[in-house]
Write a protein that holds these residues in place. Structure first.
Motif, PDB file in Angstrom:
ATOM      1  N   ALA A   1       0.819  -1.217   0.000  1.00  0.00           N
ATOM      2  CA  ALA A   1       0.000   0.000   0.000  1.00  0.00           C
ATOM      3  C   ALA A   1       0.848   1.260   0.000  1.00  0.00           C
ATOM      4  CB  ALA A   1      -0.930  -0.013   1.206  1.00  0.00           C
ATOM      5  N   ASP A   2       2.021   1.214   0.622  1.00  0.00           N
ATOM      6  CA  ASP A   2       2.902   2.387   0.674  1.00  0.00           C
ATOM      7  C   ASP A   2       4.319   1.954   0.309  1.00  0.00           C
ATOM      8  OD1 ASP A   2       3.820   4.950   1.044  1.00  0.00           O
ATOM      9  OD2 ASP A   2       4.008   4.756   3.230  1.00  0.00           O
ATOM     10  N   PRO A   3       4.530   1.589  -0.947  1.00  0.00           N
ATOM     11  CA  PRO A   3       5.823   1.023  -1.344  1.00  0.00           C
ATOM     12  C   PRO A   3       6.912   2.094  -1.396  1.00  0.00           C
ATOM     13  CG  PRO A   3       4.461   1.370  -3.276  1.00  0.00           C
ATOM     14  CD  PRO A   3       3.601   1.711  -2.080  1.00  0.00           C
ATOM     15  N   PRO A   4       8.146   1.724  -1.122  1.00  0.00           N
ATOM     16  CA  PRO A   4       9.250   2.684  -1.234  1.00  0.00           C
ATOM     17  C   PRO A   4       9.480   3.133  -2.672  1.00  0.00           C
ATOM     18  CG  PRO A   4      10.072   0.461  -0.830  1.00  0.00           C
ATOM     19  CD  PRO A   4       8.593   0.413  -0.641  1.00  0.00           C
ATOM     20  N   ASP A   5       9.140   2.274  -3.622  1.00  0.00           N
ATOM     21  CA  ASP A   5       9.277   2.603  -5.046  1.00  0.00           C
ATOM     22  C   ASP A   5       7.916   2.353  -5.704  1.00  0.00           C
ATOM     23  OD1 ASP A   5       9.799   2.762  -7.771  1.00  0.00           O
ATOM     24  OD2 ASP A   5      11.763   1.822  -7.609  1.00  0.00           O
ATOM     25  N   ARG A   6       7.125   3.416  -5.828  1.00  0.00           N
ATOM     26  CA  ARG A   6       5.764   3.267  -6.352  1.00  0.00           C
ATOM     27  C   ARG A   6       5.767   2.814  -7.801  1.00  0.00           C
ATOM     28  NH1 ARG A   6       2.084   8.178  -3.994  1.00  0.00           N
ATOM     29  NH2 ARG A   6       0.440   6.748  -4.665  1.00  0.00           N
ATOM     30  N   GLU A   7       6.737   3.270  -8.566  1.00  0.00           N
ATOM     31  CA  GLU A   7       6.811   2.864  -9.974  1.00  0.00           C
ATOM     32  C   GLU A   7       7.052   1.367 -10.093  1.00  0.00           C
ATOM     33  OE1 GLU A   7       6.902   3.124 -14.173  1.00  0.00           O
ATOM     34  OE2 GLU A   7       6.101   4.432 -12.612  1.00  0.00           O
ATOM     35  N   ALA A   8       8.022   0.858  -9.334  1.00  0.00           N
ATOM     36  CA  ALA A   8       8.322  -0.573  -9.390  1.00  0.00           C
ATOM     37  C   ALA A   8       7.131  -1.406  -8.930  1.00  0.00           C
ATOM     38  CB  ALA A   8       9.549  -0.882  -8.536  1.00  0.00           C
ATOM     39  N   GLU A   9       6.426  -0.928  -7.901  1.00  0.00           N
ATOM     40  CA  GLU A   9       5.273  -1.672  -7.404  1.00  0.00           C
ATOM     41  C   GLU A   9       4.126  -1.650  -8.409  1.00  0.00           C
ATOM     42  OE1 GLU A   9       3.163  -4.007  -4.504  1.00  0.00           O
ATOM     43  OE2 GLU A   9       5.207  -3.736  -5.247  1.00  0.00           O
ATOM     44  N   ALA A  10       3.957  -0.533  -9.106  1.00  0.00           N
ATOM     45  CA  ALA A  10       2.914  -0.459 -10.131  1.00  0.00           C
ATOM     46  C   ALA A  10       3.196  -1.449 -11.253  1.00  0.00           C
ATOM     47  CB  ALA A  10       2.814   0.956 -10.686  1.00  0.00           C
ATOM     48  N   VAL A  11       4.459  -1.569 -11.648  1.00  0.00           N
ATOM     49  CA  VAL A  11       4.823  -2.530 -12.699  1.00  0.00           C
ATOM     50  C   VAL A  11       4.599  -3.960 -12.197  1.00  0.00           C
ATOM     51  CG1 VAL A  11       6.708  -3.425 -14.112  1.00  0.00           C
ATOM     52  CG2 VAL A  11       6.465  -0.956 -13.772  1.00  0.00           C
ATOM     53  N   ARG A  12       5.023  -4.226 -10.950  1.00  0.00           N
ATOM     54  CA  ARG A  12       4.863  -5.571 -10.399  1.00  0.00           C
ATOM     55  C   ARG A  12       3.387  -5.958 -10.293  1.00  0.00           C
ATOM     56  NH1 ARG A  12       3.200  -8.482  -6.731  1.00  0.00           N
ATOM     57  NH2 ARG A  12       2.207  -6.699  -5.719  1.00  0.00           N
ATOM     58  N   LEU A  13       2.553  -5.014  -9.828  1.00  0.00           N
ATOM     59  CA  LEU A  13       1.124  -5.295  -9.677  1.00  0.00           C
ATOM     60  C   LEU A  13       0.455  -5.492 -11.032  1.00  0.00           C
ATOM     61  CD1 LEU A  13      -1.366  -5.581  -7.933  1.00  0.00           C
ATOM     62  CD2 LEU A  13      -1.504  -3.089  -7.783  1.00  0.00           C
ATOM     63  N   THR A  14       0.830  -4.678 -12.005  1.00  0.00           N
ATOM     64  CA  THR A  14       0.288  -4.853 -13.359  1.00  0.00           C
ATOM     65  C   THR A  14       0.653  -6.219 -13.915  1.00  0.00           C
ATOM     66  OG1 THR A  14       0.462  -2.469 -13.772  1.00  0.00           O
ATOM     67  CG2 THR A  14       0.226  -3.887 -15.693  1.00  0.00           C
ATOM     68  N   ALA A  15       1.904  -6.641 -13.684  1.00  0.00           N
ATOM     69  CA  ALA A  15       2.349  -7.951 -14.159  1.00  0.00           C
ATOM     70  C   ALA A  15       1.580  -9.072 -13.472  1.00  0.00           C
ATOM     71  CB  ALA A  15       3.850  -8.112 -13.920  1.00  0.00           C
ATOM     72  N   ALA A  16       1.313  -8.917 -12.170  1.00  0.00           N
ATOM     73  CA  ALA A  16       0.578  -9.950 -11.438  1.00  0.00           C
ATOM     74  C   ALA A  16      -0.850 -10.078 -11.951  1.00  0.00           C
ATOM     75  CB  ALA A  16       0.592  -9.633  -9.947  1.00  0.00           C
ATOM     76  N   CYS A  17      -1.485  -8.938 -12.225  1.00  0.00           N
ATOM     77  CA  CYS A  17      -2.853  -8.968 -12.768  1.00  0.00           C
ATOM     78  C   CYS A  17      -2.874  -9.589 -14.157  1.00  0.00           C
ATOM     79  CB  CYS A  17      -3.430  -7.557 -12.806  1.00  0.00           C
ATOM     80  SG  CYS A  17      -3.754  -6.825 -11.187  1.00  0.00           S
ATOM     81  N   SER A  18      -1.903  -9.227 -14.972  1.00  0.00           N
ATOM     82  CA  SER A  18      -1.831  -9.785 -16.327  1.00  0.00           C
ATOM     83  C   SER A  18      -1.594 -11.291 -16.284  1.00  0.00           C
ATOM     84  CB  SER A  18      -0.712  -9.088 -17.108  1.00  0.00           C
ATOM     85  OG  SER A  18      -0.664  -9.535 -18.444  1.00  0.00           O
ATOM     86  N   ALA A  19      -0.766 -11.734 -15.330  1.00  0.00           N
ATOM     87  CA  ALA A  19      -0.505 -13.168 -15.195  1.00  0.00           C
ATOM     88  C   ALA A  19      -1.773 -13.922 -14.795  1.00  0.00           C
ATOM     89  CB  ALA A  19       0.600 -13.399 -14.169  1.00  0.00           C
ATOM     90  N   ALA A  20      -2.592 -13.312 -13.927  1.00  0.00           N
ATOM     91  CA  ALA A  20      -3.845 -13.956 -13.532  1.00  0.00           C
ATOM     92  C   ALA A  20      -4.789 -14.092 -14.723  1.00  0.00           C
ATOM     93  CB  ALA A  20      -4.507 -13.155 -12.415  1.00  0.00           C
ATOM     94  N   LEU A  21      -4.826 -13.062 -15.571  1.00  0.00           N
ATOM     95  CA  LEU A  21      -5.650 -13.153 -16.776  1.00  0.00           C
ATOM     96  C   LEU A  21      -5.119 -14.213 -17.727  1.00  0.00           C
ATOM     97  CD1 LEU A  21      -6.354  -9.378 -17.557  1.00  0.00           C
ATOM     98  CD2 LEU A  21      -7.907 -11.042 -16.529  1.00  0.00           C
ATOM     99  N   GLU A  22      -3.794 -14.277 -17.870  1.00  0.00           N
ATOM    100  CA  GLU A  22      -3.205 -15.283 -18.756  1.00  0.00           C
ATOM    101  C   GLU A  22      -3.567 -16.695 -18.293  1.00  0.00           C
ATOM    102  OE1 GLU A  22       1.151 -17.084 -19.925  1.00  0.00           O
ATOM    103  OE2 GLU A  22       1.012 -14.921 -19.571  1.00  0.00           O
ATOM    104  N   THR A  23      -3.544 -16.919 -16.987  1.00  0.00           N
ATOM    105  CA  THR A  23      -3.904 -18.233 -16.452  1.00  0.00           C
ATOM    106  C   THR A  23      -5.324 -18.618 -16.856  1.00  0.00           C
ATOM    107  OG1 THR A  23      -2.409 -17.994 -14.562  1.00  0.00           O
ATOM    108  CG2 THR A  23      -4.227 -19.568 -14.337  1.00  0.00           C
ATOM    109  N   ALA A  24      -6.242 -17.654 -16.745  1.00  0.00           N
ATOM    110  CA  ALA A  24      -7.633 -17.925 -17.123  1.00  0.00           C
ATOM    111  C   ALA A  24      -7.759 -18.187 -18.617  1.00  0.00           C
ATOM    112  CB  ALA A  24      -8.507 -16.748 -16.712  1.00  0.00           C
TER     113      ALA A  24
END
Length: 325
Positions: A260-283
């Motif tokens: 929720a309060d990452p030290p690097d917001r940019e890196a966390e945004a990329v990581r979260l986007t990748a995690a969401c995309s991976a969940a869609l790919e699985t489906a």
């Protein structure tokens, strides 16, 4: 620039014809609607040659290990799926009263538990299964929500889509509307869910994350908004649950954790986007026929990528304005 009169007349006539067709199709019971949709889809596979070529090209990227005949079978099934989905939506009146059983939620209480935290919800999905039916089922579960959508060139058809969603309890926020930014803020402040689709290469702020083993330019708004507002992120996908088209759907949801309060917001945004995309790919991998393979998902390429791997990146915005508190 003003739209020429001839084009305005053409759009008005087309909108009127579509509305009339939808009204007629809306009189069909679910079974005949699904059967007709299947026929339309099978015909579309043979007639829409350009769309078929695009789908097969994308399938070759995603599933290089599959034989060509299997990829062609997936493409045929995709056309049938899209035809059935369109007619199923048109016939919504025939089964809307039993939507709770026709579309099963799994796990059943997750969405209510997430929304009860009072921070709203970022609901991420894609063009998987019947995404319009997905939004309607979420609203029926008592989750107040809005979806961000791209307006088409025909205002009349946009109104048809907006009215359909509104009838199912879903608010449409048009991406092109200058008031949408303020509406998004209100959505989170009121503790509602905001639906976003992130599985297409569009001219919005985005990042490159893996998708079927290749970097794909992916909208980042879901991650940026979640970090900015501290809203939980849920990825949801819908798929047909039985061997017969009329057996209904299963709507599966999973919460994606993030800092929720990452030290690097940019890196966390990329990581979260990748995690969401991976969940869609699985489906999508589980039910490949229920995704829109005709979309050129890997069209935009990272700057500096080898020319042999595809065209260079387009001039698209990649700023992180939404992630700034």
């Amino acid at each position: 620039m003003a739209v020429p009169l001839r084009k305005r007349i053409k759009r008005s006539v087309r909108s009127a014809l579509v509305r009339a067709l939808l009204w007629i199709l809306g009189l069909l019971p679910l079974g005949p609607a699904l059967a007709l949709g299947g026929l339309v889809g099978r015909a579309g596979y043979h007639l829409a040659r350009g769309t078929r070529r695009l789908a097969l090209r994308s399938l070759a990227v995603a599933f290089p290990e599959k034989p060509e005949a299997e990829r062609e079978a997936i493409a045929r099934a995709m056309f049938v799926h899209l035809g059935r989905t369109a007619l199923e939506l048109a016939a919504i009146r025939s089964y809307d009263a039993r939507l709770e059983t026709y579309v099963e939620l799994s796990p059943p209480g997750l969405l209510q538990e997430v929304i009860a935290r009072g921070r709203g919800m970022v609901f991420v999905t894609g063009h998987v299964g019947s995404w319009e039916l997905l939004a309607r089922r979420i609203a029926r579960a008592g989750i107040p929500n809005a979806v961000i959508a791209k307006a088409g060139g025909d205002a009349g058809l946009n109104r048809v889509a907006e009215r359909f969603r509104a009838a199912g309890g879903v608010t449409t926020l048009w991406r092109e509307n200058p008031d949408t930014g303020r509406a998004i803020i209100r959505t989170f402040r009121q503790g509602k869910a905001l639906g976003l689709l992130i599985d297409q290469d569009t001219k919005v702020q985005g990042v490159f994350v893996p998708f079927f083993g290749r970097l794909a330019y992916t909208p980042r708004a879901a991650a940026d908004l979640a970090i900015r507002f501290g809203a939980p992120v849920v990825v949801g996908t819908i798929r047909r649950r039985g061997p017969r088209a009329g057996d209904g759907h299963l709507l599966e949801c999973v919460e994606i954790p993030f800092a929720a309060d990452p030290p690097d917001r940019e890196a966390e945004a990329v990581r979260l986007t990748a995690a969401c995309s991976a969940a869609l790919e699985t489906a999508i991998r589980r039910n490949p026929a229920e995704w829109v393979w005709m979309h050129e998902r890997w069209k935009t390429r990272p700057e500096g990528e080898n020319q042999a791997d595809g065209p260079q990146a387009k001039a698209v915005p990649k700023s992180a304005e939404l992630s700034r508190g």
